[in-house]
Design an enzyme around this catalytic site. Structure first.
Site, mmCIF file in Angstrom:
data_model
loop_
_atom_site.group_PDB
_atom_site.id
_atom_site.type_symbol
_atom_site.label_atom_id
_atom_site.label_comp_id
_atom_site.label_asym_id
_atom_site.label_seq_id
_atom_site.Cartn_x
_atom_site.Cartn_y
_atom_site.Cartn_z
ATOM 1 N N THR A 43 0.834 -1.210 0.000
ATOM 2 C CA THR A 43 0.000 0.000 0.000
ATOM 3 C C THR A 43 0.870 1.262 0.000
ATOM 4 O O THR A 43 0.575 2.232 -0.701
ATOM 5 C CB THR A 43 -0.913 0.007 1.247
ATOM 6 N N HIS A 46 2.108 1.801 -3.388
ATOM 7 C CA HIS A 46 1.063 2.399 -4.242
ATOM 8 C C HIS A 46 1.006 3.909 -4.004
ATOM 9 O O HIS A 46 0.870 4.684 -4.943
ATOM 10 C CB HIS A 46 -0.312 1.798 -3.937
HETATM 11 P P1 NAD Z 1 3.387 -8.515 -3.469
HETATM 12 O O1 NAD Z 1 2.990 -7.659 -4.603
HETATM 13 O O2 NAD Z 1 4.702 -8.314 -2.824
HETATM 14 O O3 NAD Z 1 3.282 -10.054 -3.905
HETATM 15 C C1 NAD Z 1 2.594 -10.515 -5.011
HETATM 16 C C2 NAD Z 1 3.457 -11.576 -5.681
HETATM 17 O O4 NAD Z 1 2.711 -12.199 -6.713
HETATM 18 C C3 NAD Z 1 4.736 -11.009 -6.293
HETATM 19 O O5 NAD Z 1 5.877 -11.648 -5.747
HETATM 20 C C4 NAD Z 1 4.553 -11.283 -7.777
HETATM 21 O O6 NAD Z 1 5.764 -11.561 -8.441
HETATM 22 C C5 NAD Z 1 3.625 -12.510 -7.725
HETATM 23 N N1 NAD Z 1 2.962 -12.783 -8.998
HETATM 24 C C6 NAD Z 1 2.617 -11.921 -9.986
HETATM 25 N N2 NAD Z 1 2.091 -12.585 -11.039
HETATM 26 C C7 NAD Z 1 2.103 -13.906 -10.712
HETATM 27 C C8 NAD Z 1 1.707 -15.086 -11.387
HETATM 28 N N3 NAD Z 1 1.166 -15.053 -12.618
HETATM 29 N N4 NAD Z 1 1.854 -16.274 -10.755
HETATM 30 C C9 NAD Z 1 2.399 -16.317 -9.515
HETATM 31 N N5 NAD Z 1 2.807 -15.223 -8.832
HETATM 32 C C10 NAD Z 1 2.662 -14.027 -9.416
HETATM 33 O O7 NAD Z 1 2.211 -8.371 -2.405
HETATM 34 P P2 NAD Z 1 2.049 -8.803 -0.870
HETATM 35 O O8 NAD Z 1 2.366 -7.650 -0.014
HETATM 36 O O9 NAD Z 1 2.684 -10.122 -0.580
HETATM 37 O O10 NAD Z 1 0.462 -8.964 -0.886
HETATM 38 C C11 NAD Z 1 -0.137 -9.994 -1.641
HETATM 39 C C12 NAD Z 1 -1.417 -9.533 -2.301
HETATM 40 O O11 NAD Z 1 -2.392 -9.277 -1.300
HETATM 41 C C13 NAD Z 1 -1.323 -8.244 -3.106
HETATM 42 O O12 NAD Z 1 -2.173 -8.355 -4.244
HETATM 43 C C14 NAD Z 1 -1.878 -7.199 -2.160
HETATM 44 O O13 NAD Z 1 -2.412 -6.094 -2.841
HETATM 45 C C15 NAD Z 1 -2.948 -7.984 -1.462
HETATM 46 N N6 NAD Z 1 -3.344 -7.533 -0.114
HETATM 47 C C16 NAD Z 1 -4.629 -7.796 0.240
HETATM 48 C C17 NAD Z 1 -5.060 -7.471 1.510
HETATM 49 C C18 NAD Z 1 -6.465 -7.790 1.902
HETATM 50 O O14 NAD Z 1 -6.897 -7.364 2.959
HETATM 51 N N7 NAD Z 1 -7.194 -8.532 1.083
HETATM 52 C C19 NAD Z 1 -4.191 -6.878 2.421
HETATM 53 C C20 NAD Z 1 -2.866 -6.652 2.037
HETATM 54 C C21 NAD Z 1 -2.453 -7.002 0.763
#
Ligand code: NAD
Ligand code: ZN
Length: 342
Positions: A43, A46
């Site tokens: 976040t 972003h």
């Molecule tokens: P991050 O962006 O560090 O991790 C996402 C990972 O997914 C990256 O390592 C990326 O390389 C990988 N990825 C991209 N395309 C892919 C594919 N085709 N196959 C496999 N892996 C792939 O994010 P994070 O901090 O670990 O968070 C994970 C996710 O959760 C993010 O989308 C974030 O926005 C979301 N999030 C959601 C909440 C919620 O409350 N729902 C809270 C925090 C974060």
């Protein structure tokens, strides 16, 4: 009350600024925390990059950051259950306490949530004002770096613990920090086999380190093929931690009938999916939003106390002055969790 350094979004647009601001005044129901360790969340990135979500949500000026550990240095006049000197972190969602959700034990989906470092001044600062009801006490002898990652670790705990992972074949798509925590949680829970995918070699290395039994470069291999080959029938659980449509599709393809799915990764576009696959395969999908307050926090503390090791996820530390370097490293993806030290 004096001045302090803080990393702030001063004007609408890309970037952040390290500036001097007044140390915050606290309300009667707040505490002042001296930040020892801050961690950078997606976040914050972003907000730094100023994507569409930030442009719509953020009203500058605001201090960024919500993942931290620090010590209480001052108590508001109404705070009776805490003391100065305590090592703490906090739930960064300030909820209204009045809406239907808050009143039915679901404050994590409150209708009127205010988020630390998004809607109110955050913790990329020497000091921060935090609502006392949101404070989470850390063990006095614990590593503040671990305290600082409670918020995202809680997301992983929430997503993992809606299932029973013991003895299960678990697929984790996306090995960012939250996916990596999920690997450690699945192993600790006694999962039979953990399959993890990413498209980033650095993170696949971390996935191995965290104990994944199979790691898949999604650019080369469809995880569905590997899982079907190893298990015969398909996996029991999918934890979608990438926000990638492609990863989600492959993850669904890896499942057996009757499987459970946690959806935590946030997709940048609308995802179209074949609901027949859910219906005829009798899948159960759980949307995961933040951390249950405070059920998830107790579960997380218990997991840590009983030996959950997520320290390898923390790969880099920078000083506040180096915040731009830290943000650019995050943009490169060549890192796990990145810390900022005031
Ligand atoms: P991050 O962006 O560090 O991790 C996402 C990972 O997914 C990256 O390592 C990326 O390389 C990988 N990825 C991209 N395309 C892919 C594919 N085709 N196959 C496999 N892996 C792939 O994010 P994070 O901090 O670990 O968070 C994970 C996710 O959760 C993010 O989308 C974030 O926005 C979301 N999030 C959601 C909440 C919620 O409350 N729902 C809270 C925090 C974060
Ligand atoms: Zn509410």
């Amino acid at each position: 009350m004096g001045m302090m350094k803080a990393i702030r979004k001063k004007v609408a647009g890309p970037g952040l600024e390290l500036c001097e601001v007044e140390i915050p005044q606290i309300r009667g129901d707040q505490v002042l925390v001296k930040i020892e360790v801050a961690a950078i969340c997606g976040t914050d990135l972003h907000i730094y990059n100023w994507d569409q979500w930030s442009a719509n949500r953020i009203k500058p000026p605001v201090t960024a950051g919500h993942e931290f550990a620090g010590r209480i240095v001052k108590l508001g006049k109404d705070v009776t259950h805490l003391q100065e000197g305590m090592l703490v972190t906090a739930e960064g969602h300030f909820v209204c306490g009045q809406c239907y959700y808050c009143r039915t034990g679901q404050g994590h989906i409150c209708d009127d949530v205010k988020i630390l470092g998004v809607d109110v001044d955050g913790i990329f600062a020497k000091y921060a004002a935090i609502d006392a009801g949101n404070i989470w006490l850390l063990p006095e002898d614990s590593d503040p770096a671990l305290g600082a990652i409670h918020d995202p670790l809680g997301n992983a705990v929430h997503a993992a613990n809606v299932h029973c992972l013991t003895g299960q074949d678990v697929v984790i798509t996306g090995c960012g920090p939250i996916g990596l925590y999920c690997i450690a949680l699945a192993k600790q829970a006694g999962a039979r086999r953990v399959f993890a995918s990413d498209i980033n070699g650095y993170r696949l290395g971390l996935a191995k380190q965290l104990g994944a039994d199979f790691v898949v470069d999604a650019k080369e291999t469809d995880i569905a093929d590997l899982v079907k080959e190893v298990t015969g029938i398909g996996a029991d659980i999918l934890l979608e931690m990438s926000g990638s449509r492609q990863a989600f599709a492959s993850g669904l393809g890896a499942l057996r009938k009757g499987a459970g799915v946690s959806l935590l990764g946030i997709f940048s576009d609308v995802v179209n999916m074949d609901l027949d696959a859910v219906i005829f395969n009798q899948l159960t999908l759980y949307g995961i939003n933040g951390r249950r307050m405070f059920d998830t926090w107790y579960e997380m503390e218990a997991a840590l106390e009983s030996g959950l090791n997520v320290k390898p996820v923390i790969t880099h530390r920078f000083s506040f002055e180096e915040y731009e370097k830290a943000m650019e490293l995050m943009n490169s993806g060549q890192c796990g969790k990145v810390l900022l030290i005031p």
